[in-house]
Design a protein around this motif. Sequence first.
Motif, PDB file in Angstrom:
ATOM      1  N   SER A   1     -23.351 -27.896  34.249  1.00 11.40           N
ATOM      2  CA  SER A   1     -24.768 -27.901  34.642  1.00 11.40           C
ATOM      3  C   SER A   1     -25.474 -26.586  34.354  1.00 11.40           C
ATOM      4  O   SER A   1     -26.217 -26.072  35.198  1.00 11.40           O
ATOM      5  N   MET A   2     -25.238 -26.022  33.188  1.00 11.89           N
ATOM      6  CA  MET A   2     -25.957 -24.795  32.854  1.00 11.89           C
ATOM      7  C   MET A   2     -27.393 -25.130  32.479  1.00 11.89           C
ATOM      8  O   MET A   2     -27.713 -26.251  32.109  1.00 11.89           O
ATOM      9  N   ASP A   3     -28.268 -24.115  32.578  1.00 14.83           N
ATOM     10  CA  ASP A   3     -29.643 -24.376  32.170  1.00 14.83           C
ATOM     11  C   ASP A   3     -29.765 -24.238  30.645  1.00 14.83           C
ATOM     12  O   ASP A   3     -28.830 -23.846  29.959  1.00 14.83           O
ATOM     13  N   TRP A   4     -30.932 -24.578  30.124  1.00 16.26           N
ATOM     14  CA  TRP A   4     -31.078 -24.690  28.678  1.00 16.26           C
ATOM     15  C   TRP A   4     -30.752 -23.403  27.937  1.00 16.26           C
ATOM     16  O   TRP A   4     -30.098 -23.404  26.900  1.00 16.26           O
TER      17      TRP A   4
ATOM     18  N   ARG B   1     -26.922 -20.393  34.759  1.00  8.82           N
ATOM     19  CA  ARG B   1     -27.394 -21.570  35.465  1.00  8.82           C
ATOM     20  C   ARG B   1     -28.343 -21.303  36.615  1.00  8.82           C
ATOM     21  O   ARG B   1     -28.667 -22.213  37.363  1.00  8.82           O
ATOM     22  N   SER B   2     -28.768 -20.092  36.785  1.00  5.06           N
ATOM     23  CA  SER B   2     -29.599 -19.794  37.941  1.00  5.06           C
ATOM     24  C   SER B   2     -31.027 -19.488  37.524  1.00  5.06           C
ATOM     25  O   SER B   2     -31.476 -19.858  36.458  1.00  5.06           O
ATOM     26  N   GLU B   3     -31.727 -18.797  38.395  1.00  4.04           N
ATOM     27  CA  GLU B   3     -33.141 -18.502  38.148  1.00  4.04           C
ATOM     28  C   GLU B   3     -33.352 -17.793  36.814  1.00  4.04           C
ATOM     29  O   GLU B   3     -32.428 -17.404  36.152  1.00  4.04           O
TER      30      GLU B   3
ATOM     31  N   SER C   1     -34.260 -15.084  30.728  1.00  6.22           N
ATOM     32  CA  SER C   1     -35.614 -15.303  30.216  1.00  6.22           C
ATOM     33  C   SER C   1     -36.475 -14.066  30.430  1.00  6.22           C
ATOM     34  O   SER C   1     -37.270 -13.690  29.558  1.00  6.22           O
TER      35      SER C   1
ATOM     36  N   GLU D   1     -37.234 -22.069  37.788  1.00  3.02           N
ATOM     37  CA  GLU D   1     -35.968 -22.353  37.111  1.00  3.02           C
ATOM     38  C   GLU D   1     -36.222 -23.041  35.791  1.00  3.02           C
ATOM     39  O   GLU D   1     -37.242 -23.692  35.598  1.00  3.02           O
ATOM     40  N   MET D   2     -35.257 -22.915  34.893  1.00  2.00           N
ATOM     41  CA  MET D   2     -35.308 -23.684  33.652  1.00  2.00           C
ATOM     42  C   MET D   2     -34.707 -25.055  33.923  1.00  2.00           C
ATOM     43  O   MET D   2     -33.911 -25.220  34.837  1.00  2.00           O
ATOM     44  N   PRO D   3     -35.060 -26.041  33.093  1.00  2.00           N
ATOM     45  CA  PRO D   3     -34.364 -27.322  33.218  1.00  2.00           C
ATOM     46  C   PRO D   3     -32.884 -27.141  32.923  1.00  2.00           C
ATOM     47  O   PRO D   3     -32.483 -26.272  32.138  1.00  2.00           O
ATOM     48  N   LYS D   4     -32.074 -27.947  33.582  1.00  2.00           N
ATOM     49  CA  LYS D   4     -30.625 -27.852  33.409  1.00  2.00           C
ATOM     50  C   LYS D   4     -30.136 -28.984  32.525  1.00  2.00           C
ATOM     51  O   LYS D   4     -30.725 -30.059  32.473  1.00  2.00           O
TER      52      LYS D   4
END
Lengths: 217, 217, 217
Positions: A35-38, B154-156, B160, B203-206
């Motif tokens: 479940s990592m982000d993009w 996978r976090s905030e 980015s 958050e980014m989409p996962k």
Amino acid sequence: MWSLPPSDYSVLHLLSLVAVAAQGMTAALAAGRRSMDWLGVCFLGCITALGGGTLRDLFLGHYPLAWVQNPIYLALAGGAAFLTILMARLVHRLKLAFIVLDAIGLVVFTMTGCDIAWQMDATLPIVIVSGMVTGCAGGVLRDVLCNDVPLLFRSELYASVSVVTGLFYATAFGLKLNAELWTILTFVLGISFRLLAVRYKWEMPKFVFTEEEEREP
Amino acid sequence: MWSLPPSDYSVLHLLSLVAVAAQGMTAALAAGRRSMDWLGVCFLGCITALGGGTLRDLFLGHYPLAWVQNPIYLALAGGAAFLTILMARLVHRLKLAFIVLDAIGLVVFTMTGCDIAWQMDATLPIVIVSGMVTGCAGGVLRDVLCNDVPLLFRSELYASVSVVTGLFYATAFGLKLNAELWTILTFVLGISFRLLAVRYKWEMPKFVFTEEEEREP
Amino acid sequence: MWSLPPSDYSVLHLLSLVAVAAQGMTAALAAGRRSMDWLGVCFLGCITALGGGTLRDLFLGHYPLAWVQNPIYLALAGGAAFLTILMARLVHRLKLAFIVLDAIGLVVFTMTGCDIAWQMDATLPIVIVSGMVTGCAGGVLRDVLCNDVPLLFRSELYASVSVVTGLFYATAFGLKLNAELWTILTFVLGISFRLLAVRYKWEMPKFVFTEEEEREP
């Protein structure tokens, strides 16, 4: 800045672009299971696809690193990982394609690793090790970052394929065969070995040591 | 031997000392959650605070490494981690301070990473990547050593923030603006972006991929 | 190609061969607890035995790496790991031997690490750190690849032994003592310290930080 190196449009180079994309894609699937982000998916794609070559270059002192000189590799690996997100629903239908792509990545990276060590006048053992590091280390990094025990160390024949491919390929240097021909022969051998190992679930014997005792660091 | 480099007392350099200490402190909290011993806490502080810059220097072939040339960085990171042990009871009251310090570390490391790549005549993509590696890789190493899936993935918004900061900062090189002014502008932008992301839980989409299938290494 | 370097048959060099084999053996036991396959066991042996020295060489820019120049080290570490598979049934009878071998590895690697940094005119803190990285980092890599929190960070005195050994050894450079004598003295001190720490379960205080709060990457 984003252009390919003009000097090298050999078969092996073109295959290595396929291999970078292939490794980025398989990394994306691993990232999705965690479940990592993009952005994390794209990072893991880059680290998996380029980590093996990076470690090899660090070990051999081979500067500049491939992706520093040609950042297109980063875009390719990250882009392939991102594409995998978009087409995740199709992945289970493409399972065979992924296995083949992964085998291409393994074999092609092994050959390029051997090439680079050979160009630096390394000895035969180091040529083989250079191929193995290039072919296998990216997957180890991927598994460590996904918090798994690396599958390389305990699953089907993967490193073994890399070793056999490297040995077969390296003997060509001594035999002075036609380079293109030998490249293709090694490629076919390596891919076949890997796919047969997957198909028939060939495995090495495992070492199981269960005595519970206090461990030293 | 322990003195600071005499040539560089710029704003960015002084901020980077704060950043090293800040990253050492946040690492100590992670170490405490894993019940590490005191020396382990100091090690993890050093690895977290200096790991990103070390990886960047290895990738770019930028020798000597910062902490090899100025071991004061080691003392600073390890000392900050040790100090955190002593004041652990106060930590929950200082939560906001830690978040701000962590943001300073991220933004300042990103800027120094861009600077160094730029001084080595790297291309724009590599300047950005150099900033990201410097800003983010230390936290990845920390999480791997604490046996976690890296939160970066996978976090905030963390990476980015690093990318945006790097892009904004790197354009200054092309625009030939006043360096100090641009440094401060980038710093304010980066910190604000990070703090807003924490505050509003951006958050980014996962990418979630759950199909259970046999995995290849 | 597989021969030893002709120039250096000093006591320290011969001990370092023992140390490489010893670390390969202890790595094999860790691999066996994770049911790795035979090739994985040999890999983990090589990474554990040579990983610390490799990291040190990368940090100091000390090329070529020891195992690239003398691939015999790879054969020695991998071979020792493989031998351990064969004699696994004897291991519980050899527990004391393993503890002593492991202590030899730690102390000898620390001394060689100090030597190399000193030859490169590093400052005293870097000489000590170089010894520590050489002595301890291999075990950290082993634990990360076995998906554990590194024992170095939370177990008995291990890194502390390395620091004390390095400090004691490094003072010899200033005192211009007889080199061989000082090597032996340091060796005896380091081994004794380590074995006493194991025997009496000396430990450092631990830092336990349990407040459950949201974590930042």
